[in-house]
Design a protein around this motif. Sequence first.
Motif, PDB file in Angstrom:
ATOM      1  N   GLN A  87       8.730   6.168  -7.662  1.00  0.00           N
ATOM      2  CA  GLN A  87       7.298   5.845  -7.704  1.00  0.00           C
ATOM      3  C   GLN A  87       6.950   5.105  -8.997  1.00  0.00           C
ATOM      4  OE1 GLN A  87       4.776   9.274  -7.600  1.00  0.00           O
ATOM      5  NE2 GLN A  87       2.887   8.073  -7.399  1.00  0.00           N
ATOM      6  N   ARG A 118       8.353   1.546  -8.756  1.00  0.00           N
ATOM      7  CA  ARG A 118       7.533   0.675  -7.909  1.00  0.00           C
ATOM      8  C   ARG A 118       6.246   0.261  -8.609  1.00  0.00           C
ATOM      9  NH1 ARG A 118       6.521   4.220  -3.906  1.00  0.00           N
ATOM     10  NH2 ARG A 118       8.432   5.382  -4.010  1.00  0.00           N
ATOM     11  N   SER A 119       5.597   1.199  -9.285  1.00  0.00           N
ATOM     12  CA  SER A 119       4.330   0.863  -9.950  1.00  0.00           C
ATOM     13  C   SER A 119       4.557  -0.118 -11.101  1.00  0.00           C
ATOM     14  CB  SER A 119       3.632   2.124 -10.446  1.00  0.00           C
ATOM     15  OG  SER A 119       4.371   2.737 -11.476  1.00  0.00           O
ATOM     16  N   ALA A 132       7.018  -2.348 -11.185  1.00  0.00           N
ATOM     17  CA  ALA A 132       7.398  -3.627 -10.582  1.00  0.00           C
ATOM     18  C   ALA A 132       6.173  -4.383 -10.072  1.00  0.00           C
ATOM     19  CB  ALA A 132       8.388  -3.398  -9.454  1.00  0.00           C
ATOM     20  N   GLU A 133       5.147  -3.656  -9.658  1.00  0.00           N
ATOM     21  CA  GLU A 133       3.940  -4.292  -9.129  1.00  0.00           C
ATOM     22  C   GLU A 133       2.966  -4.725 -10.223  1.00  0.00           C
ATOM     23  OE1 GLU A 133       2.441  -1.336  -6.535  1.00  0.00           O
ATOM     24  OE2 GLU A 133       4.009  -1.624  -5.031  1.00  0.00           O
ATOM     25  N   ASP A 134       3.192  -4.323 -11.440  1.00  0.00           N
ATOM     26  CA  ASP A 134       2.278  -4.626 -12.539  1.00  0.00           C
ATOM     27  C   ASP A 134       2.640  -5.978 -13.149  1.00  0.00           C
ATOM     28  OD1 ASP A 134       0.424  -4.529 -14.532  1.00  0.00           O
ATOM     29  OD2 ASP A 134       1.425  -2.970 -15.705  1.00  0.00           O
ATOM     30  N   PRO A 135       1.847  -7.037 -12.914  1.00  0.00           N
ATOM     31  CA  PRO A 135       2.189  -8.360 -13.442  1.00  0.00           C
ATOM     32  C   PRO A 135       2.110  -8.421 -14.972  1.00  0.00           C
ATOM     33  CG  PRO A 135       0.042  -8.415 -12.376  1.00  0.00           C
ATOM     34  CD  PRO A 135       0.626  -7.064 -12.129  1.00  0.00           C
TER      35      PRO A 135
END
Length: 128
Positions: A13, A16-17, A19-22
């Motif tokens: 988790q 994933r969080s 990886a999604e944070d630009p």
Amino acid sequence: MPLSEHEQRLFDQIERSLAEDPKFASAVRANDPRFHARRRILVAAFMIIIGLALLVFGTASSNALLAVGGFVVMLGSAAFAMQSRRKVNAPDLHAVGGTATRRTRQTRKAGFIDRLEDRWRQRPEGHR
């Protein structure tokens, strides 16, 4: 030591969080020395093209100073690109036992002077 099932889910988790944070991705990329070295190579390639244009324009207009300046820009940019290319191919830092070490080239072909010095040190003591 393997992670428990709960710890593995938490780890996935978090991964994933992140990886999604630009913003996090750009911060990691900004700290990567290979990213900066690649950008320097692109800038150097652009400057080589500008130097070539100055060289051609200076030669066509019979302006020797401009042609020499274009050549110097090309030469300096090529040297800068080669230096940046070495940084891209440089080995990364590795943490071993809590200390960071950089791998270096330990095995180097001995030059002529180095071989002469080795022979001098290994000579029999009776021959001076």
